[in-house]
Design a protein around this motif. Structure first.
Motif, PDB file in Angstrom:
ATOM      1  N   TYR A 107      -6.919  -6.144  -8.254  1.00 58.49           N
ATOM      2  CA  TYR A 107      -7.713  -6.606  -9.401  1.00 58.49           C
ATOM      3  C   TYR A 107      -8.299  -5.423 -10.155  1.00 58.49           C
ATOM      4  CZ  TYR A 107     -11.858  -8.576 -11.714  1.00 58.49           C
ATOM      5  OH  TYR A 107     -12.838  -8.894 -12.617  1.00 58.49           O
ATOM      6  N   PHE A 108      -8.635  -4.369  -9.399  1.00 59.96           N
ATOM      7  CA  PHE A 108      -9.192  -3.173 -10.033  1.00 59.96           C
ATOM      8  C   PHE A 108      -8.108  -2.155 -10.408  1.00 59.96           C
ATOM      9  CE2 PHE A 108     -13.204  -4.600  -8.003  1.00 59.96           C
ATOM     10  CZ  PHE A 108     -13.996  -4.612  -9.140  1.00 59.96           C
ATOM     11  N   GLY A 109      -6.861  -2.578 -10.371  1.00 62.43           N
ATOM     12  CA  GLY A 109      -5.788  -1.729 -10.876  1.00 62.43           C
ATOM     13  C   GLY A 109      -5.223  -0.746  -9.872  1.00 62.43           C
ATOM     14  N   ILE A 110      -5.530  -0.939  -8.595  1.00 61.10           N
ATOM     15  CA  ILE A 110      -5.000  -0.014  -7.583  1.00 61.10           C
ATOM     16  C   ILE A 110      -3.581  -0.457  -7.214  1.00 61.10           C
ATOM     17  CG2 ILE A 110      -5.300   0.728  -5.171  1.00 61.10           C
ATOM     18  CD1 ILE A 110      -8.381   0.413  -5.842  1.00 61.10           C
ATOM     19  N   ILE A 111      -2.667   0.494  -7.142  1.00 65.58           N
ATOM     20  CA  ILE A 111      -1.264   0.128  -6.900  1.00 65.58           C
ATOM     21  C   ILE A 111      -1.092  -0.438  -5.481  1.00 65.58           C
ATOM     22  CG2 ILE A 111      -0.205   1.665  -8.590  1.00 65.58           C
ATOM     23  CD1 ILE A 111       0.218   3.686  -6.378  1.00 65.58           C
ATOM     24  N   PRO A 112      -0.083  -1.348  -5.303  1.00 66.20           N
ATOM     25  CA  PRO A 112      -0.003  -2.122  -4.062  1.00 66.20           C
ATOM     26  C   PRO A 112      -0.003  -1.305  -2.771  1.00 66.20           C
ATOM     27  CG  PRO A 112       1.455  -3.061  -5.697  1.00 66.20           C
ATOM     28  CD  PRO A 112       0.893  -1.812  -6.302  1.00 66.20           C
ATOM     29  N   TRP A 113       0.792  -0.222  -2.673  1.00 64.53           N
ATOM     30  CA  TRP A 113       0.820   0.477  -1.371  1.00 64.53           C
ATOM     31  C   TRP A 113      -0.529   1.099  -1.045  1.00 64.53           C
ATOM     32  CZ3 TRP A 113      -0.335   5.578  -0.736  1.00 64.53           C
ATOM     33  CH2 TRP A 113      -0.240   6.410  -1.854  1.00 64.53           C
ATOM     34  N   GLU A 114      -1.220   1.571  -2.093  1.00 71.63           N
ATOM     35  CA  GLU A 114      -2.537   2.178  -1.875  1.00 71.63           C
ATOM     36  C   GLU A 114      -3.568   1.081  -1.527  1.00 71.63           C
ATOM     37  OE1 GLU A 114      -3.725   4.961  -1.367  1.00 71.63           O
ATOM     38  OE2 GLU A 114      -5.816   4.976  -1.999  1.00 71.63           O
ATOM     39  N   ALA A 115      -3.419  -0.081  -2.166  1.00 74.22           N
ATOM     40  CA  ALA A 115      -4.312  -1.209  -1.863  1.00 74.22           C
ATOM     41  C   ALA A 115      -4.184  -1.592  -0.388  1.00 74.22           C
ATOM     42  CB  ALA A 115      -3.958  -2.394  -2.759  1.00 74.22           C
ATOM     43  N   LYS A 116      -2.939  -1.635   0.103  1.00 75.30           N
ATOM     44  CA  LYS A 116      -2.697  -2.008   1.504  1.00 75.30           C
ATOM     45  C   LYS A 116      -3.250  -0.936   2.439  1.00 75.30           C
ATOM     46  CE  LYS A 116       1.309  -4.723   0.335  1.00 75.30           C
ATOM     47  NZ  LYS A 116       2.705  -4.625  -0.031  1.00 75.30           N
ATOM     48  N   ARG A 117      -3.069   0.307   2.076  1.00 70.07           N
ATOM     49  CA  ARG A 117      -3.576   1.398   2.914  1.00 70.07           C
ATOM     50  C   ARG A 117      -5.103   1.315   3.027  1.00 70.07           C
ATOM     51  NH1 ARG A 117      -6.009   5.862   2.963  1.00 70.07           N
ATOM     52  NH2 ARG A 117      -6.465   5.865   0.740  1.00 70.07           N
ATOM     53  N   ARG A 118      -5.748   1.092   1.882  1.00 71.54           N
ATOM     54  CA  ARG A 118      -7.216   1.028   1.893  1.00 71.54           C
ATOM     55  C   ARG A 118      -7.713  -0.182   2.682  1.00 71.54           C
ATOM     56  NH1 ARG A 118      -9.655   2.794  -3.930  1.00 71.54           N
ATOM     57  NH2 ARG A 118      -8.255   4.529  -4.298  1.00 71.54           N
ATOM     58  N   ALA A 119      -7.020  -1.320   2.515  1.00 62.44           N
ATOM     59  CA  ALA A 119      -7.436  -2.532   3.232  1.00 62.44           C
ATOM     60  C   ALA A 119      -7.369  -2.280   4.735  1.00 62.44           C
ATOM     61  CB  ALA A 119      -6.546  -3.706   2.832  1.00 62.44           C
ATOM     62  N   ASN A 120      -6.276  -1.708   5.190  1.00 59.53           N
ATOM     63  CA  ASN A 120      -6.128  -1.428   6.630  1.00 59.53           C
ATOM     64  C   ASN A 120      -7.185  -0.439   7.118  1.00 59.53           C
ATOM     65  OD1 ASN A 120      -3.986  -3.084   7.465  1.00 59.53           O
ATOM     66  ND2 ASN A 120      -2.535  -1.757   6.406  1.00 59.53           N
ATOM     67  N   GLU A 121      -7.425   0.575   6.323  1.00 58.68           N
ATOM     68  CA  GLU A 121      -8.400   1.597   6.710  1.00 58.68           C
ATOM     69  C   GLU A 121      -9.805   0.993   6.856  1.00 58.68           C
ATOM     70  OE1 GLU A 121      -8.224   5.592   4.678  1.00 58.68           O
ATOM     71  OE2 GLU A 121     -10.190   4.922   4.001  1.00 58.68           O
ATOM     72  N   LEU A 122     -10.186   0.142   5.884  1.00 58.33           N
ATOM     73  CA  LEU A 122     -11.532  -0.443   5.934  1.00 58.33           C
ATOM     74  C   LEU A 122     -11.660  -1.472   7.058  1.00 58.33           C
ATOM     75  CD1 LEU A 122     -12.308  -0.705   2.129  1.00 58.33           C
ATOM     76  CD2 LEU A 122     -13.668   0.538   3.812  1.00 58.33           C
ATOM     77  N   LEU A 123     -10.608  -2.272   7.257  1.00 61.13           N
ATOM     78  CA  LEU A 123     -10.663  -3.259   8.353  1.00 61.13           C
ATOM     79  C   LEU A 123     -10.835  -2.538   9.686  1.00 61.13           C
ATOM     80  CD1 LEU A 123      -7.921  -5.818   7.231  1.00 61.13           C
ATOM     81  CD2 LEU A 123     -10.395  -6.187   7.282  1.00 61.13           C
TER      82      LEU A 123
END
Ligand SMILES: Nc1ncnc2c1ncn2[C@@H]1O[C@H](COP(=O)(O)OP(=O)(O)OP(=O)(O)O)[C@@H](O)[C@H]1O
Ligand SMILES: [Mg+2]
Length: 242
Positions: A107-123
């Motif tokens: 939603y904030f314009g982050i590209i999909p692979w980076e979005a997935k990386r960040r989601a995993n890192e934060l979880l």
């Protein structure tokens, strides 16, 4: 960023809910890099102020800017700079918590692979990795708080706005959140939080703002405010201790 020195600038902000005046010409500033605690009793106007800052509420008068961007006319710019950890959880019930985070990042314009990386890192960082395929309703109250934090951080915002981030948390989680917020602040992020725990404000913040009945009572350096005897009655009201 247009204005790198002032994270928040609020001038003469007035907000009515129909006939009820929730904010009465409030004005204050939060400097970039500050750790600001916004204190006030129940119903003082804290969440209302946050809703205006994040574009969730309209207002009748005043000027509200985040890093120099007007929260109404330049909403897309101002909202991108804010990570919001709301007072209550409001998640899409049909998504897994991993999907929630990825979608929020996109939603904030982050590209999909980076979005997935960040989601995993934060979880991982917040101990939710094992629950990544659960819907949010399958989380405990403390886990929902952690998820709110993950969502607030997913797009690496410049300012974190946290509405009572540790209410209902056990001690371990409270300390985890405190450590994380202090670390983020050290790294240069601006933090704005509301709390009813004086201990939390005392431990974490540099600046305190006090609001009561929709009016700013005092803004200033933490030490000066906490030592001010004339504010003791307001502090009792804020903490709810008789
Ligand atoms: N959507 C709404 N419609 C009407 N009145 C509202 C609405 N939201 C808040 N208010 C009123 O505005 C006032 C300020 O509420 P707000 O939620 O900003 O308080 P708060 O300082 O966040 O309190 P708390 O510490 O309990 O979270 C309260 O009197 C509340 O009843
Ligand atoms: Mg509130």
């Amino acid at each position: 960023m247009r204005n790198s020195e002032l994270a928040i600038s609020i001038k003469a902000l007035t907000k009515f809910y129909e006939n009820f005046q929730a904010l009465n010409k409030i004005s204050f500033e939060v400097k970039r890099g500050d750790f600001f605690a916004f204190l006030g009793p129940n119903g003082a106007g804290k969440t209302t102020t946050i809703n205006v800052l994040t574009g969730l509420s309209n207002y009748q008068n005043g000027q509200v800017k985040v890093f120099g961007y007007d929260v109404t006319s330049e909403y897309l710019h101002s909202r991108r700079l804010i990570g919001l950890c709301a007072q209550e959880s409001n998640f899409d019930p049909f998504l897994t918590i991993y999907q929630l985070l990825v979608y929020q990042a996109e939603y904030f314009g982050i590209i999909p692979w980076e979005a997935k990386r960040r989601a995993n890192e934060l979880l991982d960082r917040f101990g939710l990795a094992e629950k990544r395929n659960c819907k949010h309703r399958a989380l405990s109250g403390g886990m929902k708080k952690r998820l709110l934090l993950c969502r607030a951080l997913i797009h690496d915002p410049e300012i974190l706005i946290l509405d009572e981030p540790t209410s209902g948390c056990d001690l371990e989680l409270k300390f985890l959140i405190w450590d994380y917020l202090l670390q983020l602040n050290k790294e240069g992020k601006t933090i704005f939080l509301t709390t009813h725990y004086m201990e939390e404000a005392e431990k974490l913040c540099k600046t305190i703002g006090i609001i009561n009945n929709g009016t700013i009572v005092r803004i200033g350096d933490k030490k000066q405010i906490l030592q001010d005897k004339s504010l003791q009655d307001v502090f009792l009201e804020i903490t709810g201790i008789e």
